[in-house]
Design a protein around this motif. Structure first.
Motif, PDB file in Angstrom:
ATOM      1  N   GLU A  46    -114.045 -32.508 -60.901  1.00 61.05           N
ATOM      2  CA  GLU A  46    -113.929 -33.030 -59.550  1.00 61.05           C
ATOM      3  C   GLU A  46    -113.438 -31.953 -58.588  1.00 61.05           C
ATOM      4  N   SER A  47    -113.833 -32.077 -57.342  1.00 62.48           N
ATOM      5  CA  SER A  47    -113.267 -31.215 -56.312  1.00 62.48           C
ATOM      6  C   SER A  47    -111.827 -31.638 -56.034  1.00 62.48           C
ATOM      7  N   VAL A  48    -110.972 -30.663 -55.801  1.00 67.39           N
ATOM      8  CA  VAL A  48    -109.602 -30.921 -55.365  1.00 67.39           C
ATOM      9  C   VAL A  48    -109.374 -30.146 -54.077  1.00 67.39           C
ATOM     10  N   ALA A  49    -108.248 -30.379 -53.426  1.00 63.94           N
ATOM     11  CA  ALA A  49    -107.977 -29.676 -52.169  1.00 63.94           C
ATOM     12  C   ALA A  49    -107.879 -28.186 -52.396  1.00 63.94           C
ATOM     13  N   SER A  50    -107.225 -27.780 -53.491  1.00 65.33           N
ATOM     14  CA  SER A  50    -107.095 -26.356 -53.792  1.00 65.33           C
ATOM     15  C   SER A  50    -106.640 -26.180 -55.222  1.00 65.33           C
ATOM     16  N   TYR A  69    -102.947 -27.474 -59.137  1.00 65.12           N
ATOM     17  CA  TYR A  69    -103.968 -28.290 -58.492  1.00 65.12           C
ATOM     18  C   TYR A  69    -103.307 -29.150 -57.416  1.00 65.12           C
ATOM     19  N   LEU A  72    -107.081 -33.997 -53.311  1.00 63.29           N
ATOM     20  CA  LEU A  72    -107.886 -34.011 -52.094  1.00 63.29           C
ATOM     21  C   LEU A  72    -107.153 -34.643 -50.920  1.00 63.29           C
ATOM     22  N   GLU A  73    -106.324 -35.641 -51.167  1.00 68.01           N
ATOM     23  CA  GLU A  73    -105.673 -36.360 -50.078  1.00 68.01           C
ATOM     24  C   GLU A  73    -104.492 -35.605 -49.473  1.00 68.01           C
ATOM     25  N   ARG A 104    -107.690 -32.035 -62.887  1.00 71.02           N
ATOM     26  CA  ARG A 104    -108.258 -32.370 -61.578  1.00 71.02           C
ATOM     27  C   ARG A 104    -108.252 -33.886 -61.368  1.00 71.02           C
ATOM     28  N   ASN A 108    -106.094 -35.865 -58.329  1.00 69.68           N
ATOM     29  CA  ASN A 108    -106.730 -36.702 -57.318  1.00 69.68           C
ATOM     30  C   ASN A 108    -106.319 -38.166 -57.421  1.00 69.68           C
TER      31      ASN A 108
END
Length: 319
Positions: A46-50, A69, A72-73, A104, A108
């Motif tokens: 999954e994509s995460v913020a960074s 990690y 995203l929020e 990840r 999230n």
């Protein structure tokens, strides 16, 4: 309950093709086999913020590496709750990369920052190297919380298998040493006693993925001196489990380590601790990182993440 259809299918596949088991491999081959299993059945990242590679420098100038990690929020300046994660793999295999997908997901879904620790592995670095790294990582994160943009008063430890063992051992050491004060622990099918005669060791010791010979292979490399009574290797031998943070113990029904994990939860509860046991029917050891194959893995990650939000708060609650 018997194995789920998916678990049965995986075992039939593994044993039908005659795939060598860990104890039939060299260390390098075992590591490659483990990583390949995670790649094939772990699912998409999954994509995460960074993400950020974190070198934690020791007094001697060497560095213990970890990966941070952020969910995203999360806003970039928010001081988030922190989950320090120790990967599984019998103290001999596994890495930050093998557990990248899982970490990840945890970030999230929980709204917490996750710091995944690349502790030293046996046999190159036998016991107690991994224990020393686990404690160092926790204390370093506590002392350097501002660098990580996390809240040191909202920290948890989590890990699967050998990583679950490191989590409970590090928590006991932090309790006794101070000043770190943890808020929550999550142990996913931990190894809590090297030598055990509890029924699950025999019932699920052959044909259920983590065979007794493979367990012995890991133990012999992690503990070449054979000191199985040291509580840092067999945490059920610790003198007291009082004054630990709330604990979630996840066990798989068809796992030779299952009864040992349950026994640890009972010990913590008998010493006055708060324990929740999540038993997952029909599952084998190692399922949590195989989410592409086991839908139960996603359900358990959701459950763990819910508990982390309840105990630590998520990004939406961070200030």
């Amino acid at each position: 309950m018997a194995l789920t259809a998916q678990a049965q299918a995986l075992l039939e596949m593994v044993y039908r093709v005659g795939a060598p088991r860990f104890h039939e491999l060299s260390v390098a081959q075992a590591r490659h086999s483990f990583d390949k299993l995670q790649f094939v059945f772990g699912g998409d990242a999954e994509s995460v913020a960074s993400t950020m590679e974190v070198p934690m420098t020791r007094a001697d100038g060497s560095a213990l590496l970890a990966r941070l990690y952020r969910p995203l929020e999360a806003g970039s300046a928010q001081a988030l709750p922190l989950v320090i994660y120790f990967h599984g793999g019998g103290w001999c295999v596994g890495s930050v990369q093998s557990h990248d997908v899982l970490c990840r997901q945890l970030a999230n879904r929980s709204g917490c920052a996750v710091l995944s620790v690349d502790y030293r592995l046996a046999p190159e670095h036998p016991f107690p190297a991994a224990v020393e790294d686990a404690l160092f990582a926790v204390e370093w994160a506590w002392e350097n919380a501002s660098l990580l943009t996390v809240d040191p008063l909202r920290m948890a430890l989590a890990g699967d298998s050998a990583g679950g063992t490191l989590s409970i051992v590090a928590a006991l050491m932090c309790r006794d040493r101070g000043p770190v004060r943890l808020r929550f622990l999550c142990l996913i099918y931990p190894c809590t006693e090297i030598v055990s005669n509890r029924p699950s060791r025999e019932t699920y010791g052959s044909g259920y993925f983590l065979d007794r010979e493979s367990l012995a292979w890991f133990f012999e490399r992690y503990l070449p001196g054979g000191n199985t009574d040291d509580w840092r290797a067999s945490p059920l031998k610790a003198g007291s489990f009082a004054n630990l943070p709330p604990l979630l113990v996840v066990t798989a029904e068809c796992d030779p380590l299952g009864d040992d994990g349950i026994a640890l939860g009972e010990r913590v509860r008998s010493d006055g601790g708060t324990v929740e046991h999540l038993g997952v029917d029909g599952m084998v050891h190692g399922f949590i990182t195989l989410g592409k194959w086991f839908p139960e893995a996603h359900d358990v990650v959701d459950r763990i993440s819910e508990r982390l939000r309840q105990r630590l708060g998520g990004a939406a609650d961070a200030v």
